[in-house]
Design a protein around this motif. Structure first.
Motif, short mmCIF file in Angstrom:
data_model
loop_
_atom_site.label_atom_id
_atom_site.label_comp_id
_atom_site.label_asym_id
_atom_site.label_seq_id
_atom_site.Cartn_x
_atom_site.Cartn_y
_atom_site.Cartn_z
N VAL A 223 5.21 6.93 0.76
CA VAL A 223 4.10 7.67 0.23
C VAL A 223 3.06 6.65 -0.36
CG1 VAL A 223 5.45 9.73 -0.34
CG2 VAL A 223 5.41 7.87 -1.90
N LYS A 224 1.98 7.00 -0.35
CA LYS A 224 1.01 6.09 -0.78
C LYS A 224 1.04 5.51 -2.27
CE LYS A 224 -2.60 9.34 -2.49
NZ LYS A 224 -4.06 9.68 -2.01
N ASN A 225 0.88 4.47 -2.32
CA ASN A 225 1.00 3.79 -3.80
C ASN A 225 -0.49 3.85 -4.28
OD1 ASN A 225 1.24 2.10 -5.89
ND2 ASN A 225 1.10 0.08 -4.72
N GLU B 297 -6.58 2.65 -3.56
CA GLU B 297 -5.56 3.78 -3.23
C GLU B 297 -5.92 4.06 -1.59
OE1 GLU B 297 -5.12 8.58 -3.81
OE2 GLU B 297 -6.55 7.32 -5.27
N PRO B 298 -4.69 3.91 -0.85
CA PRO B 298 -4.45 4.03 0.39
C PRO B 298 -5.35 5.40 0.85
CG PRO B 298 -2.52 3.35 -0.23
CD PRO B 298 -3.42 3.66 -1.58
N LEU C 32 -3.90 -2.23 5.57
CA LEU C 32 -3.24 -0.84 5.78
C LEU C 32 -3.85 0.23 5.03
CD1 LEU C 32 0.42 -1.97 6.51
CD2 LEU C 32 -1.17 -1.27 8.16
N ASN C 33 -4.27 0.00 3.83
CA ASN C 33 -4.75 0.87 2.79
C ASN C 33 -6.00 1.69 3.30
OD1 ASN C 33 -6.20 -1.87 2.17
ND2 ASN C 33 -7.12 -0.38 0.65
N GLU C 34 -6.71 0.92 4.13
CA GLU C 34 -7.86 1.68 5.10
C GLU C 34 -7.45 2.59 5.97
OE1 GLU C 34 -10.10 -1.78 6.29
OE2 GLU C 34 -10.31 -2.48 4.12
N LEU C 35 -6.13 2.42 6.65
CA LEU C 35 -5.80 3.38 7.55
C LEU C 35 -6.08 4.70 7.50
CD1 LEU C 35 -4.08 2.83 10.26
CD2 LEU C 35 -2.10 3.25 8.97
N ALA C 36 -6.56 5.58 8.36
CA ALA C 36 -6.80 6.89 8.28
C ALA C 36 -6.61 7.70 9.48
CB ALA C 36 -8.20 7.21 7.57
N VAL C 37 -7.04 8.78 9.64
CA VAL C 37 -6.93 9.80 10.50
C VAL C 37 -7.92 10.82 10.63
CG1 VAL C 37 -4.50 9.64 11.00
CG2 VAL C 37 -5.03 11.50 9.54
N SER C 38 -8.35 11.21 11.84
CA SER C 38 -9.47 12.10 12.09
C SER C 38 -9.06 13.60 12.22
CB SER C 38 -10.48 11.82 13.26
OG SER C 38 -9.71 11.57 14.42
N GLU C 39 -7.73 13.75 12.43
CA GLU C 39 -7.30 14.89 12.64
C GLU C 39 -5.84 15.09 11.81
OE1 GLU C 39 -7.20 16.40 16.66
OE2 GLU C 39 -8.72 15.30 17.13
N GLU C 40 -5.57 16.29 11.67
CA GLU C 40 -4.37 16.55 10.90
C GLU C 40 -3.11 16.25 11.75
OE1 GLU C 40 -2.29 16.91 7.37
OE2 GLU C 40 -4.60 17.64 7.62
N SER C 41 -3.03 16.60 12.96
CA SER C 41 -1.99 16.44 13.85
C SER C 41 -2.36 15.50 14.96
CB SER C 41 -1.50 17.59 14.55
OG SER C 41 -1.38 18.70 13.46
N PRO C 42 -1.08 14.61 15.51
CA PRO C 42 -1.42 13.62 16.64
C PRO C 42 -2.06 14.26 17.82
CG PRO C 42 0.69 13.39 15.72
CD PRO C 42 0.15 14.78 15.13
N ILE C 43 -3.02 13.84 18.40
CA ILE C 43 -3.41 14.01 20.06
C ILE C 43 -2.54 13.72 20.89
CG2 ILE C 43 -5.37 13.69 21.47
CD1 ILE C 43 -7.21 12.77 19.00
N LYS C 44 -2.41 14.81 21.85
CA LYS C 44 -1.20 14.96 22.84
C LYS C 44 -1.94 14.39 24.17
CE LYS C 44 1.89 18.22 20.79
NZ LYS C 44 2.64 19.42 20.66
N ALA C 45 -1.19 13.63 24.85
CA ALA C 45 -1.72 13.27 26.47
C ALA C 45 -1.93 14.64 26.97
CB ALA C 45 -0.73 12.34 26.88
N PRO D 80 0.98 -1.23 -0.12
CA PRO D 80 -0.14 -0.09 0.07
C PRO D 80 1.00 1.47 -0.02
CG PRO D 80 0.03 -1.08 2.35
CD PRO D 80 0.59 -2.14 1.15
N PHE D 81 2.14 1.13 0.58
CA PHE D 81 3.00 2.57 0.56
C PHE D 81 4.20 1.99 -0.11
CE2 PHE D 81 0.05 2.63 4.12
CZ PHE D 81 -0.44 4.22 3.78
N LYS D 82 4.94 3.26 -0.89
CA LYS D 82 6.12 2.68 -1.32
C LYS D 82 7.30 3.77 -1.02
CE LYS D 82 4.62 5.69 -5.38
NZ LYS D 82 4.42 5.68 -6.84
N VAL D 83 8.50 3.12 -0.78
CA VAL D 83 9.67 3.95 -0.11
C VAL D 83 9.89 5.02 -0.96
CG1 VAL D 83 12.03 3.66 0.75
CG2 VAL D 83 10.50 1.72 0.62
N GLU D 84 10.14 6.38 -0.29
CA GLU D 84 10.49 7.45 -0.96
C GLU D 84 11.85 7.63 -0.59
OE1 GLU D 84 8.42 11.55 -1.46
OE2 GLU D 84 9.13 11.64 0.40
N SER D 85 12.29 7.64 0.91
CA SER D 85 13.66 7.73 1.29
C SER D 85 13.89 7.14 2.35
CB SER D 85 13.94 9.17 1.45
OG SER D 85 13.17 9.86 2.64
N ILE D 86 15.27 6.80 2.75
CA ILE D 86 15.70 5.93 3.94
C ILE D 86 16.94 6.58 4.37
CG2 ILE D 86 16.72 3.73 4.56
CD1 ILE D 86 15.51 2.37 2.22
#
Length: 613
Positions: free
Chosen positions: A274-276, A283-284, A599-612, A259-265
């Protein structure tokens, strides 16, 4: 280190020894032997996560393995996956060559097998390839989907699948995969020995259709022993086999069809993906994923601050202090894995691709190995070090495979007096009065033991084993090594360090219950380098045509589990729960087998991670 700091370090270290010895001197506490829950229960308290009334113990049964979705998915977004490791990843990023778990965790994001399995570990027809089986159960015909393409746009072909088998079967192949799964293919051994230029049992029917004929029909063919990872022939086809694993195409710019392809290491540190858009399942939803190495000492801080969105293997010893972390949900499952103690009994014969037993091996006396198992109290180790989220292991088929794990086999229970008697009867005596036993021949006996660094518990746990063995009169020298060095010395590349006598490691087991790939005489991963005629017979019977009878196969594997308890080339120490904390913004994620969440179904509900909070 300043003198005061050094004194403090010594004090804390000695205190840890005292606590360990105190913890392991009695038999109180709740047993979790052979199953995944505490016997006395003490149900989950409301509003307290998975904290139990039962003495602070936890049970894997109190966790879900599918993430609760909170909110609606936004378009796109990126997440960061924390690869918990106290060493750099090796970077062999191809399924046909990798050997370490850190590399596998990276591979999971961008490459996959052509076959998918269900919750019972049986291959389905829901994967990138479908299959049909001949009436005699020996010939499998596979059809790769027309929409399954490599990341560079080239189609994944039957020739790519055939090519993977040819590379693994090649005499110059330097990976760990060539074993009985491959020698069961018609014509493979002739090809491997140079008697044939092709593998007669593998036929490319057309661009997307492959046929493989096996010598013997076995239930393992339906549950994991088919090699389903193709190798891009248009990239590696002109390369010498001996050069593939170290090539830039594996180390620096790996390719897959996931579902994703390597851009850099950044070697050893991170991978940006990045998404494949052309992924065969669709499409992811995410734009990309960053995999970064984080140490066990910083994992909690990374989770709390949103430095990582999820990890797949949280250090369970840190869970009690962080069970109420407000910005994550903990997923849990019984791990297809166990930790173990192994004894070096020979070396690897690279020319003949099999173990070469050493009749004079220091650990060759079965009574010595049996005694060392009896000396350790893994029930208490699981409770006191891991609060029940790792528990006493009894046999080498873990409870992740409940149809075949023999829950009636108790292994070798903690019994120091039995251990001492075994040694006494075998002639290991303290002849010079120094508190340590000599060999039956009266020679000094010093056992060299290596274990891996990683986390606060790693060294105290290894030192507990040393102390336990000292209590029965054995002198054991401990050396702690980082992951890659450890496996080099154990023999991952086929070169066994003669200075290593005993080692502590862990195995993640495959979906197929067949243990031949770890303990067969032709298995590179048989790091104990142990060969036994009855072992070979039972392993062969377990994957024979007769083993399609479930009751027969269960009987064979019960016999095999008992053989390993009797012979002790290795002994299991702990079964494991795997915990995966996931940021609350993450949607559509699951751990474990057969969930149907990809993993192609993986998504987020907010742009940034939620902090504790």
């Amino acid at each position: 280190m300043a003198k005061n700091n050094w004194s403090k370090f010594l004090f804390l270290l000695m205190l840890s020894f005292v606590l360990i010895l105190a913890a392991c001197s009695g038999n109180e506490g709740t047993s979790t032997e052979g199953n995944t829950s505490t016997e006395e229960g003490g149900g989950k308290e409301a509003d307290e996560g998975t904290k139990l009334e039962n003495g602070g113990m936890y049970s894997i049964e109190d966790f879900n393995n599918v993430k609760t979705n909170n909110g609606e998915a936004i378009e796109g977004g990126n997440i960061t996956f924390g690869l918990v490791s106290d060493t750099v990843f090796e970077g062999t990023l191809n399924w046909n060559f990798y050997s370490g778990d850190p590399d596998a965790q990276i591979l999971n994001w961008f490459d996959e097998g052509l076959l998918t399995w269900d919750e019972n570990y049986v291959y389905t027809n829901d994967g990138a390839a479908t299959y049909e089986v001949s009436e005699d159960g020996r010939t499998f015909t596979f059809k790769i989907g027309d929409n399954v393409n490599w990341h560079d746009g080239k189609p994944v072909t039957a020739e790519d699948w055939q090519f993977a088998h040819e590379v693994i079967g090649h005499p110059d192949y330097d990976g760990p995969r060539y074993n009985s799964d491959f020698t069961n293919i018609e014509g493979m051994e002739d090809y491997h020995s140079g008697k044939a230029d092709t593998i007669s049992g593998i036929e490319v029917i057309d661009e997307k259709t492959l046929s493989i004929t096996y010598i013997e029909s076995t239930p393992s063919l339906l549950t994991g022993s088919i090699w389903s990872y193709p190798l891009a022939k248009h990239i590696f086809g002109e390369m010498a086999v001996a050069d593939i694993s170290s090539s830039p195409e594996v180390r620096e710019k790996p390719i897959g069809f996931g579902p994703f392809k390597v851009e850099s290491i950044v070697p050893g540190e991170s991978v940006t993906l990045v998404k494949n858009e052309d992924y065969w399942r669709g499409e992811p939803k995410l734009d990309g994923v960053t995999v970064k190495v984080i140490s066990s000492s910083t994992v909690v801080q990374e989770l709390k601050t949103g430095g990582v969105d999820l990890i797949s293997d949280f250090p369970v010893d840190q869970f009690p202090d962080n069970a109420e972390m407000s910005n994550v949900e903990y997923l849990g499952a019984v791990d297809r894995a166990y930790t173990y103690i192994g004894f070096k009994l020979g070396t690897w014969d690279a020319e003949n691709n099999r173990v070469s037993p050493n009749p004079d091996a220091k650990m060759g006396d079965v009574a010595l190995r049996q005694a060392m198992w009896h000396a350790v109290d893994n029930k208490t180790v699981g409770e006191r070090f891991y609060n029940g989220l790792r528990w006493n292991a009894t046999t080498l088929i873990p409870p992740s495979h409940p149809e075949f794990h023999d829950e009636n086999n108790k292994g070798r229970e903690f019994d120091p007096e039995a251990a001492k008697k075994l040694l006494d009867d075998a002639g290991y005596e303290d002849t010079d009065g120094d508190g340590f036993r000599e060999t039956p021949e009266g020679e000094p006996l010093e056992i060299n033991f290596i274990s891996m660094t990683g986390g606060d518990i790693a060294e105290p746990l290894a030192r507990y084993y040393v102390q336990a063995w000292e209590t029965i009169g054995l002198k054991v020298n401990l050396e702690m090594l980082e992951f890659n060095t450890f496996y080099d010395r154990v023999g991952n590349g086929g070169k066994d360090d003669p200075k290593v006598d005993v080692y502590q490691a862990a195995w993640g087991v495959g979906i197929d219950v067949d243990p031949s790939g770890l303990y067969g005489a032709d298995a590179l991963y048989n790091f104990a380098r142990w060969e036994n005629e009855e072992n070979e017979r039972l392993l062969k019977e377990g994957r024979s045509e007769k083993a399609f009878d479930l009751a027969y196969r269960q009987e064979i594997y019960n016999e095999w589990q008992q053989l390993m308890v009797d012979e002790v080339p290795v002994f299991p120490t702990l079964y494991r729960a795997t915990l995966s904390p996931v940021n609350n913004r993450v949607l559509n994620f699951a751990i474990g087998d057969g969930t149907g969440v990809y993993l192609n179904e993986l998504a987020v509900s907010e742009e940034s991670p939620i902090k504790a909070e």
